[in-house]
Design a protein around this motif. Structure first.
Motif, short mmCIF file in Angstrom:
data_model
loop_
_atom_site.label_atom_id
_atom_site.label_comp_id
_atom_site.label_asym_id
_atom_site.label_seq_id
_atom_site.Cartn_x
_atom_site.Cartn_y
_atom_site.Cartn_z
N SER A 1 0.82 -1.21 0.00
CA SER A 1 0.00 0.00 0.00
C SER A 1 0.86 1.27 0.00
N VAL A 2 0.32 2.31 -0.62
CA VAL A 2 0.99 3.61 -0.71
C VAL A 2 0.11 4.63 -0.01
N VAL A 3 0.71 5.44 0.88
CA VAL A 3 -0.01 6.44 1.65
C VAL A 3 0.62 7.81 1.39
N CYS A 4 -0.23 8.82 1.26
CA CYS A 4 0.24 10.20 1.11
C CYS A 4 -0.45 11.05 2.16
N ILE B 1 -4.37 11.10 2.91
CA ILE B 1 -4.83 11.48 4.25
C ILE B 1 -4.65 12.98 4.42
N ASP B 2 -5.74 13.65 4.77
CA ASP B 2 -5.70 15.09 5.04
C ASP B 2 -5.35 15.27 6.51
N ALA B 3 -4.15 15.75 6.77
CA ALA B 3 -3.66 15.90 8.14
C ALA B 3 -4.49 16.89 8.95
N VAL C 1 5.34 5.75 2.22
CA VAL C 1 4.59 6.85 2.81
C VAL C 1 5.21 8.16 2.31
N PHE C 2 4.36 9.02 1.80
CA PHE C 2 4.77 10.33 1.31
C PHE C 2 4.19 11.38 2.26
#
Length: 136
Positions: free
Chosen positions: A31-34, A52-54, A82-83
């Protein structure tokens, strides 16, 4: 592995990050997360990446962000990339020394859990600390 993308406003950091996210989605088996502040990347990154909106979470400072990353990983061990777009914006702290410590802790996390990180930072490259330069 931790890779740092550093440059001033308008230098193309986010474009480079978007390109890397989209390439990672095609190449990675996991999986790739940004993680970004705001929803400006919604239409730019592949829907196969988890954006993901921080702003939606109570992330305070560098330790808070590190804990947040750990929590994301704990919920999905399949994450391989993770980006993090805009480190200073997400943490709310423009502190190069704390950012350097964060990158070192992220590197240790990366080695332990085999997750690769790409972090963008709005800063003049000449202002990067020696510790930051090892991640360029």
């Amino acid at each position: 592995m931790v890779k740092l993308i550093i440059g001033g406003t308008g230098s193309g950091k986010t474009k480079e990050l978007i390109d890397q996210v989209n390439a990672a989605v095609k190449e990675e088996k996991g999986s790739v997360v940004c993680i970004s502040r705001g929803d400006k990347l919604t239409f730019d990154i592949s829907h196969d990446a988890r954006l993901i909106d921080a702003k939606e979470y109570p992330i305070k400072g560098y330790e808070g962000l590190l804990g947040f990353v750990g929590g994301i990983h704990a919920g999905n061990y399949d994450i391989t990339r993770v980006f993090i777009d805009g480190l200073y914006k997400i943490t709310g702290e423009k502190d190069a020394a704390k950012a350097e410590t964060f990158l070192d802790e992220l590197s240790a996390f990366s080695e332990k859990h085999t997750v690769n990180f790409v972090v963008s930072l709005s800063e003049d490259p000449a202002a990067a600390t020696e510790g930051m330069k090892k991640y360029l």
